[in-house]
Design a protein around this motif. Structure first.
Motif, short mmCIF file in Angstrom:
data_model
loop_
_atom_site.label_atom_id
_atom_site.label_comp_id
_atom_site.label_asym_id
_atom_site.label_seq_id
_atom_site.Cartn_x
_atom_site.Cartn_y
_atom_site.Cartn_z
N ALA B 301 0.94 -64.59 38.62
CA ALA B 301 0.44 -63.44 37.87
C ALA B 301 0.52 -62.85 36.83
O ALA B 301 1.60 -63.41 36.11
N VAL B 302 0.36 -62.53 35.82
CA VAL B 302 0.12 -61.66 34.40
C VAL B 302 1.28 -60.50 34.01
O VAL B 302 0.98 -59.36 35.41
N ALA B 303 2.25 -60.89 33.05
CA ALA B 303 3.48 -60.48 33.05
C ALA B 303 2.63 -58.74 32.57
O ALA B 303 2.46 -58.71 31.54
N VAL B 304 2.94 -57.66 33.28
CA VAL B 304 2.82 -56.63 32.25
C VAL B 304 4.01 -55.64 32.23
O VAL B 304 5.04 -55.80 33.47
N ASP B 305 4.03 -54.21 31.68
CA ASP B 305 5.18 -53.69 31.23
C ASP B 305 4.74 -52.12 31.89
O ASP B 305 3.45 -51.92 32.63
N ALA B 306 5.25 -50.70 32.29
CA ALA B 306 4.98 -49.68 32.65
C ALA B 306 4.26 -49.24 32.22
O ALA B 306 2.48 -48.56 32.64
N GLU B 307 3.06 -49.80 31.02
CA GLU B 307 1.44 -49.24 30.18
C GLU B 307 0.70 -49.87 30.38
O GLU B 307 -0.10 -50.19 29.81
N GLN B 308 0.98 -51.82 31.11
CA GLN B 308 -0.11 -52.87 32.03
C GLN B 308 -0.09 -53.70 30.12
O GLN B 308 -1.06 -54.64 30.45
N ARG B 309 0.71 -53.38 29.96
CA ARG B 309 0.97 -53.87 28.63
C ARG B 309 1.51 -55.75 28.59
O ARG B 309 2.60 -55.83 29.34
N THR B 310 0.60 -56.24 28.02
CA THR B 310 1.68 -57.77 28.28
C THR B 310 2.72 -58.46 26.97
O THR B 310 2.04 -57.23 26.43
N ASP B 311 2.89 -59.26 27.18
CA ASP B 311 3.97 -59.64 25.54
C ASP B 311 3.25 -59.88 24.80
O ASP B 311 4.09 -60.17 23.75
N VAL B 312 1.94 -60.00 24.97
CA VAL B 312 1.16 -60.25 23.49
C VAL B 312 0.59 -58.85 22.83
O VAL B 312 -0.02 -58.09 23.49
N PRO B 313 1.13 -58.82 21.95
CA PRO B 313 1.00 -56.92 21.38
C PRO B 313 -0.95 -57.00 21.36
O PRO B 313 -1.10 -58.05 20.64
N GLY B 314 -1.21 -56.07 21.62
CA GLY B 314 -3.00 -55.46 21.12
C GLY B 314 -3.62 -56.01 23.29
O GLY B 314 -4.82 -56.43 22.58
N VAL B 315 -2.62 -57.00 23.56
CA VAL B 315 -3.05 -57.49 24.52
C VAL B 315 -2.64 -56.83 25.68
O VAL B 315 -1.89 -56.55 26.32
N TRP B 316 -3.98 -56.16 26.59
CA TRP B 316 -3.30 -55.56 28.07
C TRP B 316 -4.08 -56.46 29.55
O TRP B 316 -5.23 -57.07 28.78
N ALA B 317 -3.40 -55.93 30.50
CA ALA B 317 -3.88 -56.95 31.97
C ALA B 317 -3.90 -56.19 33.11
O ALA B 317 -2.90 -55.20 32.50
#
Ligand code: FAD
Ligand code: FES
Lengths: 114, 469
Positions: B301-317
């Motif tokens: 699955a796509v990895a996200v942080d607590a704010e649902q941000r991926t590790d690429v700036p500007g990309v959420w999932a």
């Protein structure tokens, strides 16, 4: 209760398409796969290798098992393509390009990457 | 339509500008778009389907004029809230847009899509931020006879029912493992199909052990159980379908009991006549667009942080692309992601509803429990005979995969190179985990270059434009 009745469907006027030359009833909004299922047909493709029958598998455009020929265009995903009055739908044999059935011509004139 | 511009290029390509582009209009993408738009972001919401709703809220085709679509749905009130919210919002909705690639561009991202059912006409959307809510697809492990017409994925049966109001036959078996089998069995029964059996490979004991984490799911499960009873659907737990029968079309299945280790108990096989088998072994996340952007994964699955941000700036999932967990979790994650993206664009603090964080925590832990409880039977490869087709597109059998292993292939990739398993139309989406299972290694991310097939002409034109600019 059949699903159309259960959902209280009042579709627009039915129209006719053909499948392998015979007339089949279609409703506006239906995909090719839905028209064929409603007509009791569950296979419309023969695989390239073994010539085995296939139809819908995933139902959402991911598996490519439901490929069909519509108005002479092969490799259309029946679960995604909506029907139009007069459409000529045909069982897809192999790649759908009779005579061009060799490696590298998988998608025939409709070359695709992906 | 605040501030969005659409123009036609000389190539006939449509170009749309936005601040945030949300890809996927299921529960996650809808919640995200509404949250971001309410916080002042100019949002474009894109989906390949002709209607919004995604898999859970899949809408009947408009031409069918369904007066009571809710009769085949669950949680219709939530859908109405989302639908009405979207209609009242400034979100711009682009349906029938099949996104094949998202690329980084100066000041943001370019989303490349192909329009309409024929998927040939290109369209571009430019935005400063991207939110991926692409959901997932069903996971099915192979067994003898699974390529016969009449065998469909459980979700596929559901999708054809909800979206097209059709069923494939008169007598169905619903089988495999996972929470999706329950609504599929009750949905088919309500649509007039005789459901001969619901065959679930997980044993009742295993479900009970996870009962505490599952409590959030229980009222829904209980509702389905009552409906199964009402439709007199027999439920066989710790059973599996070992073979589908038929020559050109499904005529029946053989089911058998499993022991506690997940092995078929000899002598328990029996045949069940049916013309439809709706089968599924859980779900897999759609990660192609994220991988194309270089986003890191967590397992499959796509990895996200607590704010649902991926590790690429500007990309959420958000939603099933970040892990399988159902529609309610997708809604919570979508809301959090939409708030975070809008805050990033506006330079403010996110401030999502506190209830969304609570729901996400609770639902993620029940999703983990469900995952553990509903694992496919441990010894499923033993039921896959050498002549069973594993890769449906390239017609590669289990025997060919096993031969490749004998030749020294030790992973999925080498098996693919030796046998063509995974090189066909679906690009391994249907066989990847099965090939991995047969080789005895965990499935690895597949890194597909495109999320959808693309006509070569579109690619060539794209390339020429890049050279000119
Ligand atoms: C076939 C199927 C049927 C299901 N039915 C049920 C059910 O009846 N009940 C239940 O509880 N759960 C069901 N599920 C599970 C369901 O996935 C989740 O519960 C829920 O819908 C997840 O929400 P989501 O927003 O993450 O993704 P989804 O609802 O899957 O939405 C994702 C959206 O993204 C779009 N999309 C994906 N890739 C692209 C692309 N490249 N370009 C453009 N658009 C794209 C899709 O068209 C889709 O509309 C089903 C799953 C599947 C695969
Ligand atoms: S059934 Fe899978 S693509 Fe149509």
């Amino acid at each position: 209760m059949n699903p159309l009745e259960r959902a209280g469907a009042r579709p627009g006027p039915a129209f006719t398409v053909t499948f392998d030359g015979r007339p089949v009833r279609a409703l506006p909004g239906q995909t090719v796969a839905a028209v064929l299922w409603a007509a009791g047909v569950t296979s419309w493709r023969a695989t390239r290798g073994e010539g085995r029958p296939r139809g819908v598998f995933c139902g959402i455009g991911v598996c490519f098992d439901c490929l069909v020929t519509v108005n002479d265009r092969p490799n259309q995903r029946a679960c995604l393509v909506p029907v139009r009055p007069g459409d000529v739908i045909g069982t897809q044999e192999g790649t759908g390009h009779a005579g061009a059935d060799h490696e590298g011509a998988d998608d025939g004139g409709d070359s695709r990457a992906g | 339509m605040r501030g969005q511009t659409t123009r036609e290029r000389t190539t006939g390509e449509t170009v749309v500008q936005a601040e945030l582009v949300v890809i996927g209009a299921g529960p996650a993408g809808l919640a995200a778009s509404l949250a971001a738009s309410a916080r002042g972001a100019r949002v474009v919401l894109i989906d390949a389907a002709t209607e919004t709703g995604g898999q859970f809220y899949r809408q009947p085709a408009a031409g069918l004029g369904a007066g009571r679509p809710e009769a085949l749905h669950h949680q219709w009130r939530t859908w109405e809230r989302l639908r009405d919210g979207l209609a009242a919002s400034a979100v711009r909705v682009l349906t029938d847009h099949h996104v094949w690639c998202v690329e980084r561009a100066s000041g943001g991202f370019t989303v490349h899509a192909l329009l309409g059912p024929e998927q040939e006409q290109p369209a571009e959307t430019h935005a400063r931020a991207v939110l991926l809510a692409t959901g997932g697809y069903e996971h099915v492990l192979p067994f003898p006879g699974w390529t016969l017409p009449g065998v469909v994925t459980a979700g596929g049966a559901q999708a054809m029912l909800k979206g097209q109001l059709v069923v494939p036959g008169h007598r169905a078996v619903v089988a495999g493992t996972g929470p999706l089998l329950l609504p599929v069995a009750t949905g088919l029964a309500a649509a007039g199909v005789e459901v001969a059996a619901l065959v679930e490979s997980t044993g009742p004991g295993r479900l009970a052990r996870h009962a505490r984490a599952l409590t959030g799911k229980l009222p829904e499960g209980a509702g389905h159980a009552a409906r199964l009873l009402r439709h007199r659907v027999p439920v066989l737990t710790r059973h599996t379908v070992v073979r589908a029968h038929g020559d050109t079309r499904l005529t029946g299945v053989t089911v058998a009991a499993l022991d506690t280790a997940g092995r078929v108990r000899p002598g328990t096989e029996r045949q069940v006549p049916c013309d439809t088998l709706a089968v599924g072994h859980g779900m897999l996340p759609h990660t192609d667009l994220a991988e194309g952007l270089g986003c890191g994964l967590d397992g499959l699955a796509v990895a996200v942080d607590a704010e649902q941000r991926t590790d690429v700036p500007g990309v959420w999932a958000a939603g099933e692309s970040t892990g399988i967990g159902g529609a309610a979790l997708a809604l919570a994650e979508g809301h959090i992601a939409g708030c975070s993206a809008a805050a990033h664009l506006r330079g403010t603090v996110p401030g999502p509803a506190p209830a969304a964080f609570k729901a996400r925590t609770k639902l993620r832990s029940s999703a983990a429990a469900l995952d553990a409880a509903y694992a496919p039977p441990a010894h499923w490869p033993e039921q896959v005979t050498d002549d069973t087709v594993v890769c449906r597109c390239e017609e590669v059998t289990a025997g060919a995969v096993r031969d490749a292993l004998d030749l020294g292939a030790g992973d999925e990739r080498t098996v693919k190179l030796l046998t063509r398993a995974g090189m066909g139309w679906c690009q391994g989406r249907m066989c990847q985990t099965a090939v991995a299972g047969l080789t005895g290694c965990p499935p690895a991310p597949s890194r597909r270059s495109f999320a959808r097939p693309v006509p070569l002409g579109v690619l060539a034109r794209h390339h020429t434009q890049e050279e000119l600019s």
